[in-house]
Write an enzyme that holds these catalytic residues in place. Structure first.
Site, PDB file in Angstrom:
ATOM      1  N   ARG A 247      56.990  46.186  60.452  1.00 45.84           N
ATOM      2  CA  ARG A 247      56.935  44.549  60.568  1.00 45.84           C
ATOM      3  C   ARG A 247      57.988  44.490  61.610  1.00 45.84           C
ATOM      4  NH1 ARG A 247      53.908  42.696  55.970  1.00 45.84           N
ATOM      5  NH2 ARG A 247      54.135  44.078  53.765  1.00 45.84           N
TER       6      ARG A 247
ATOM      7  N   HIS B 195      55.669  54.027  56.348  1.00 51.45           N
ATOM      8  CA  HIS B 195      56.622  53.222  55.843  1.00 51.45           C
ATOM      9  C   HIS B 195      58.150  53.299  56.583  1.00 51.45           C
ATOM     10  CE1 HIS B 195      58.322  50.341  52.438  1.00 51.45           C
ATOM     11  NE2 HIS B 195      57.498  49.002  53.468  1.00 51.45           N
TER      12      HIS B 195
ATOM     13  N   ARG C  63      65.242  44.900  41.951  1.00 52.23           N
ATOM     14  CA  ARG C  63      65.017  42.980  42.198  1.00 52.23           C
ATOM     15  C   ARG C  63      63.951  42.016  41.806  1.00 52.23           C
ATOM     16  NH1 ARG C  63      62.821  42.963  48.055  1.00 52.23           N
ATOM     17  NH2 ARG C  63      60.565  42.795  47.198  1.00 52.23           N
TER      18      ARG C  63
ATOM     19  N   HIS D 210      66.884  43.967  49.256  1.00 49.69           N
ATOM     20  CA  HIS D 210      65.607  45.190  50.235  1.00 49.69           C
ATOM     21  C   HIS D 210      66.288  46.255  50.239  1.00 49.69           C
ATOM     22  CE1 HIS D 210      62.441  46.493  53.195  1.00 49.69           C
ATOM     23  NE2 HIS D 210      62.096  45.692  52.409  1.00 49.69           N
TER      24      HIS D 210
END
Length: 701
Positions: free
Chosen positions: A371, A431, A557, A585
């Site tokens: 991303r 990823h 989280r 994150h």
């Protein structure tokens, strides 16, 4: 304890229900009166956006499973039907809290001079300005749609926003018709007059007579549809993967409608008109009293005149030695760099790629892109490098959900510039976050690698917490070279030496590390910081370690399917979740007695990450850098202001300081620690002192 006793359904929390509780924690930040008002409004926008994606993907998936007759899924053994029922009950109950919270914030903002209104709430002068705005800016682009025997009900794109209208023929008052006004998503959600925001839909509704001459609008209501947006890609059957992804994106817009949101209306005929044409199960119809399109709230949050109603601004710091004019590669020749965004700036990572693009001695740059954002300086640097004749290899993951279109754009641009672009790996999503730069110095090759838990996206690097590591150590650069060879060749499942890759290495290593810690009994200590803990094998291993007496802290989280505090199963496990100014994150995994105690990873503890994705987990050997990582998770495990603790019943309780205990907001403390480090040293002293000081501050925090 025997495996079958640990593996009882009652020992696991359902994945979807755990996610709903995460989103509830987001909503609790909107409800927290200690947060600034515009930040509270921002959390409502985030909550609603999260929920849109949840419905598009997770609820859509459950509906598919239910339709296929699947009766069991997950370690908790809940059927898809049972999960859907629980989700709907939970959301309909929480909707009341959401709407009450929004109305409270709206009222408080109004007291301070920042107003959110409908057209009918405007004064005479404002209504005149709004009418002019409608005629000049809305009338040309709002599309009137008649619906009758000769005008079929139109296709509605996913999350498209529409006004439904009940119309009376002025020439024949007994003739009632139904129509719609489609409001483009390119239009702003509000029309702003000074510090008053008027809903665009209320302005369009007021002047729909202009759109349907000869008819009077008797009533109107807004509605929005949510479609299944989870694409199923059969890669092996496609010769052209880019063409297949393009078709997949088109099909997403046409996916099955799975939710209908409708504004509250007293007109039963109008509501019936909508429900007849938008066919969803009655349980998936939600009547809304607040904006359905929560993205429009960002227009209000961004009002610079009311910046005092947001969190105090923080500028990410560039710490020594990166704050000098010394070439980044020269620095990495002598030392490794580990930084923690957004407390430390992401600019050095951008500089790493930009410098490589310009450096005449660099002949190869290889990167994974997941991303990257819409105006990526990193991708622009790669394009520049390719145009300058450098060897550029980029793996662009076209299956990055909801970023596929943006990634397609950058993939085409890179190819046009002459870069070698890899469109993912068949059967696996890539990823991993890694970049490799190769320089030629005389007859010698020098390699530099960047590894991260986060994406190569400077925008999200300002609001996501992530670990970033740069090194020239051979054990890392050799693995990086092998990793990219595997991606561009056929051996994408081969093992690495120092780095650990999924799907083959990370899960077995984590299970081994947990098992080894369990052998230490009550002397054992495990701290795992992740976004999600779902994998059943990992959870069972943690249960066994808990039974052996190991103290386990989980900082999770989002989703956590592990149920802490069960007597004889997980009473040594504590789970907290931190939701605050920044989105947590980073993934950091600590095992006290391991040969290498601490790692960071791109992978969460989920089956999809550990078994169906290409991921990387990085051991941290250098003592100062390992201490810094440990300091981060130590500070976060002691948070008593933004942390919520998971109880054995699956509910979360927000923590607060106990008597005699100092308040500790870990995100605020990390801002203060980084700022203190940055400002306490004179520039000429920083290069010498910063490394040791950073290690000490984070280690003992």
């Amino acid at each position: 304890m025997a495996q079958n006793q640990l593996n009882k359904a009652a020992n696991f929390i359902n994945r979807e229900l755990s996610w709903l509780r995460f989103n509830t924690r987001v909503l609790s930040e909107a409800q927290d009166v200690n947060n600034p008002l515009l930040e509270r409004l921002k959390f409502i926008a985030i909550y609603r956006t999260n929920l849109d994606e949840f419905y598009m993907v997770r609820v859509a998936g459950l509906k598919r499973l239910y339709g296929a007759g699947i009766t069991e899924s997950g370690a908790d053994r809940l059927t898809p039907k049972e999960q859907l029922e629980e989700i709907r009950t939970y959301l309909k109950k929480e909707k009341k809290k959401l709407e009450a919270c929004f109305l409270e914030i709206k009222g408080e903002l109004s007291k301070l001079g920042l107003h959110i209104k409908t057209y009918s709430e405007g004064d005479k002068k404002q209504k005149k300005e709004l009418q002019e705005y409608f005629l000049n800016h809305l009338y040309p682009v709002v599309v009137p749609i008649a619906v009758d025997a000769t005008h079929p009900f139109p296709h509605l794109n996913n999350l498209s926003y529409v006004l439904a209208l009940k119309l009376q023929n002025l020439d024949n008052p007994n003739e009632i018709k139904f129509g719609m006004a489609r409001i483009s998503r390119m239009l702003p959600g509000f029309v702003r007059l000074d510090d008053t925001y008027f809903y665009t839909d209320s302005i369009v509704a007021e002047f729909t007579n202009e759109l349907f001459p000869g008819f009077k609008v008797l009533s109107w209501t807004a509605f929005r549809v949510t479609r299944n947006a989870d694409m199923e890609i059969e890669e092996e059957e496609a010769d052209d993967f880019m063409a297949l992804m393009t078709e997949g994106l088109k099909s997403r817009r046409k996916g099955e409608i799975i939710r209908l949101e409708i504004s509250k209306t007293s007109d039963a005929e109008l509501r019936n008109f909508i429900e007849q044409h938008v066919r969803v199960t009655p349980e998936d119809i939600y009547e809304c009293e607040i904006p359905m399109n929560s993205n429009i709230l960002w227009e209000v949050v961004g009002n610079k005149n009311f910046a005092k109603l947001t969190f105090p601004s923080y500028t990410s710091k560039v710490l020594p030695p990166l704050d000098s004019n010394v070439d980044i590669f020269s620095i990495l020749d002598s030392q490794d760099i580990l930084s923690f965004q957004p407390y430390e700036s992401f600019d050095p990572v951008v500089n790493f790629i930009q410098s490589a693009a310009k450096d005449p001695d660099v002949f190869s740059i290889r990167m994974t892109l997941y991303r990257v954002g819409k105006n990526s300086p990193i991708v622009k640097a790669l394009i520049e490098a390719a145009e300058n004749g450098k060897q550029v290899t980029a793996l662009v993951e076209l299956k990055a959900r909801f970023d596929e279109e943006n990634n397609l754009h950058w993939a085409r641009a890179l190819e046009s510039a002459g870069a070698h672009v890899i469109y993912g790996v068949p059967g696996l999503k890539v990823h991993a976050k890694i970049a490799l730069v190769i320089k030629s110095i005389g007859r010698e090759l020098r390699e530099y690698v960047h590894l991260s838990t986060g994406n190569y996206n400077p925008s999200t690097a300002k609001i996501y917490t992530d670990i970033s590591y740069m090194t020239s150590k051979k054990e890392f650069t050799q693995d990086a070279t092998k990793f990219f060879h595997n991606l561009s060749g056929f051996s994408h499942k081969s093992k690495l030496g120092t780095l650990l890759s999924a799907p083959l290495q990370i899960k077995p290593k984590i299970l081994e590390l947990i098992e080894n810690e369990a052998k230490m009994g009550s002397e054992g200590k495990i701290i795992l910081k992740a976004n999600s803990v779902v994998d059943t094998d990992v959870i069972l291993a943690l249960y066994k370690a808990s039974c052996a007496g190991v103290k386990i802290d989980l900082i999770v989280r989002g989703i956590c399917c592990l149920r802490p505090g069960i007597k004889g199963v997980s009473e040594n496990i504590r789970v907290i979740s931190i939701v605050g100014k920044y989105l947590e994150h980073a993934r950091i995994y600590y095992f006290k007695h391991a040969e290498v105690p601490i790692y960071f990873a791109s992978a969460d503890l989920m089956p999809r990450n550990l078994e169906r994705r290409v991921e990387l987990m990085t051991p941290v050997f250098t003592e100062e850098l390992a201490n810094k990582l440990f300091g981060i998770i130590k500070v976060q495990s002691e948070d008593n202001m933004k942390a919520h603790e998971l109880k054995s019943n699956g509910e979360y309780t927000k923590l607060s300081p106990k008597e005699g205990e100092k308040p500790l907001n870990s995100q605020k403390m990390l801002e203060e620690l980084t700022s203190s480090l940055y400002s306490s040293l004179k520039r000429e002293e920083r290069a010498v002192k910063a490394k040791k000081l950073a290690s000490r501050m984070f280690k003992e925090s």
